[in-house]
Design a protein around this motif. Structure first.
Motif, PDB file in Angstrom:
ATOM      1  N   TYR A 119       5.495   6.572  18.516  1.00  0.00           N
ATOM      2  CA  TYR A 119       4.766   6.641  17.117  1.00  0.00           C
ATOM      3  C   TYR A 119       3.623   7.525  17.013  1.00  0.00           C
ATOM      4  N   ILE A 120       2.973   7.556  18.085  1.00  0.00           N
ATOM      5  CA  ILE A 120       1.572   8.455  18.146  1.00  0.00           C
ATOM      6  C   ILE A 120       2.124   9.871  18.247  1.00  0.00           C
ATOM      7  N   ALA A 121       3.375  10.229  18.663  1.00  0.00           N
ATOM      8  CA  ALA A 121       3.792  11.641  18.701  1.00  0.00           C
ATOM      9  C   ALA A 121       4.253  11.839  17.423  1.00  0.00           C
ATOM     10  N   GLN A 122       4.762  11.157  16.641  1.00  0.00           N
ATOM     11  CA  GLN A 122       5.216  11.354  15.083  1.00  0.00           C
ATOM     12  C   GLN A 122       4.141  11.490  14.301  1.00  0.00           C
ATOM     13  N   MET A 125      -2.625  10.135  16.408  1.00  0.00           N
ATOM     14  CA  MET A 125      -3.609   9.168  16.994  1.00  0.00           C
ATOM     15  C   MET A 125      -4.791   9.004  16.193  1.00  0.00           C
ATOM     16  N   PRO A 126      -5.005   7.700  15.532  1.00  0.00           N
ATOM     17  CA  PRO A 126      -6.141   7.306  14.881  1.00  0.00           C
ATOM     18  C   PRO A 126      -7.243   7.502  15.480  1.00  0.00           C
ATOM     19  N   LEU A 183      -6.829   4.470   9.901  1.00  0.00           N
ATOM     20  CA  LEU A 183      -5.690   3.579   9.893  1.00  0.00           C
ATOM     21  C   LEU A 183      -4.883   3.429   8.324  1.00  0.00           C
ATOM     22  N   HIS A 184      -5.494   3.921   7.342  1.00  0.00           N
ATOM     23  CA  HIS A 184      -4.966   3.728   6.109  1.00  0.00           C
ATOM     24  C   HIS A 184      -3.714   4.799   5.735  1.00  0.00           C
ATOM     25  N   GLN A 185      -3.706   5.849   6.831  1.00  0.00           N
ATOM     26  CA  GLN A 185      -2.760   6.567   6.878  1.00  0.00           C
ATOM     27  C   GLN A 185      -1.583   6.541   7.898  1.00  0.00           C
ATOM     28  N   HIS A 186      -1.633   5.229   8.234  1.00  0.00           N
ATOM     29  CA  HIS A 186      -0.586   4.863   9.309  1.00  0.00           C
ATOM     30  C   HIS A 186       0.136   3.544   9.036  1.00  0.00           C
ATOM     31  N   ILE A 210      -5.162   1.864  20.967  1.00  0.00           N
ATOM     32  CA  ILE A 210      -5.697   2.661  19.899  1.00  0.00           C
ATOM     33  C   ILE A 210      -7.010   2.162  19.333  1.00  0.00           C
ATOM     34  N   LEU A 211      -8.003   2.924  19.384  1.00  0.00           N
ATOM     35  CA  LEU A 211      -9.252   2.507  18.822  1.00  0.00           C
ATOM     36  C   LEU A 211     -10.085   1.723  19.896  1.00  0.00           C
TER      37      LEU A 211
END
Length: 298
Positions: free
Chosen positions: A172-175, A178-179, A185-188, A259-260
């Motif tokens: 998922y991060i590769a695509q 990384m936030p 996060l709003h873009q994820h 993440i974060l």
């Protein structure tokens, strides 16, 4: 029912199982006439013939066979009930426990062998789901709960707190990248969890400069099962927030990436609930003490 009917039933059970009045008398350490009299009294009380006796053979009647089966079950249940409340006997009997799936996988089942070794006479009935359980309606002895409690009429013992973690699969991060901030996060894509009890979507939390900040991301998938939540996260379908204990092995293996980490989620309380009883069975007391110690040692 006469007060000595339990004694009569016990004698009858032994006569049937031993196949002999004499052997039953020896086993019970009674005189043979006392055994015969007990069977006669039982038959008189019931108004049916239970055993046909001859000088050579003992035959149980159809009514006697039916009574034997029911008396055997009743005496067994009576013995279990008395044992549950006896301070001189080790805890025993059937113990019905309800535990959330994530805790069952990560905390309870790995240690269950220790519990059964300590209490070999307790039969554990494990009910595990993420659904809200009604202790009375479901007949469970105790429930382990995550989160704040809103039940009334039950005793709650708070054990502590469990850390949460926000993470996603490397795919998922590769695509999606990384936030770097909460705003990112709003873009994820989020895999959100909802309660089957209230239908409420669980809000994500983060600790920012000592304060708790809530966040709600639009769901790409919405689930009501923690196993499915984990599977979706491992499949790279989106970001998840769940208990660190349940995800620990996947974080170590690299199947999930935190993440974060600079904004850790707010920890969730964990508690044990049980009905408000004046006399708590020893099997329940044993489990509560054991599980409390097990959690404290994590």
């Amino acid at each position: 029912m006469r007060s000595n009917m339990f004694d009569y039933m016990d004698i009858f059970i032994q006569v049937v199982e031993k196949g002999s009045f004499s052997q039953a008398a020896d086993f019970l350490q009674l005189h043979r006439p006392a055994v015969s009299k007990a069977i006669q009294q039982l038959e008189a009380e019931l108004g049916v013939k239970l055993i046909h006796r001859t000088t050579r053979k003992l035959n149980v009647t159809a009514e006697g066979e039916e009574f034997y089966q029911r008396a055997k079950q009743m005496m067994g249940e009576f013995g279990d009930m008395m044992a549950n409340f006896s301070p001189t006997l080790p805890p025993q009997g059937r113990l019905r426990i309800d535990i959330p799936l994530s805790l069952a996988h990560s905390l309870f089942i790995p240690a269950l062998g220790d519990f059964t070794a300590l209490y070999p006479d307790i039969e554990v009935v494990l009910l595990s789901s993420d659904k809200r359980t009604d202790l009375i309606a479901s007949g469970v002895d105790c429930v382990v709960r995550l989160g704040e409690l809103h039940d009334s009429g039950f005793i709650a013992r708070r054990l502590g707190e469990i850390d949460l973690v926000t993470c996603a699969a490397p795919a998922y991060i590769a695509q999606h990248g990384m936030p770097q901030s909460l705003e990112d996060l709003h873009q994820h894509q989020a895999i959100n969890f909802f309660s089957d009890h209230s239908r409420e979507i669980m809000t994500w939390t983060f600790t920012v400069e000592g304060k708790i900040v809530t966040h709600r991301s639009d769901s790409v998938i919405l689930v009501d099962n923690s196993d499915i939540l984990l599977s979706c996260g491992l499949a790279g379908l989106g970001i998840i927030q769940a208990t660190r204990m349940a995800l620990a092995a996947h974080l170590v293996s690299g199947a999930l990436v935190e993440i974060l980490p600079q904004y850790p989620p707010q920890a969730k309380p964990i508690s044990i609930l049980y009905p408000d009883r004046r006399y708590l069975p020893s099997k329940v007391q044993a489990f509560i003490s054991w599980f409390s110690e097990r959690f404290a040692s994590q």
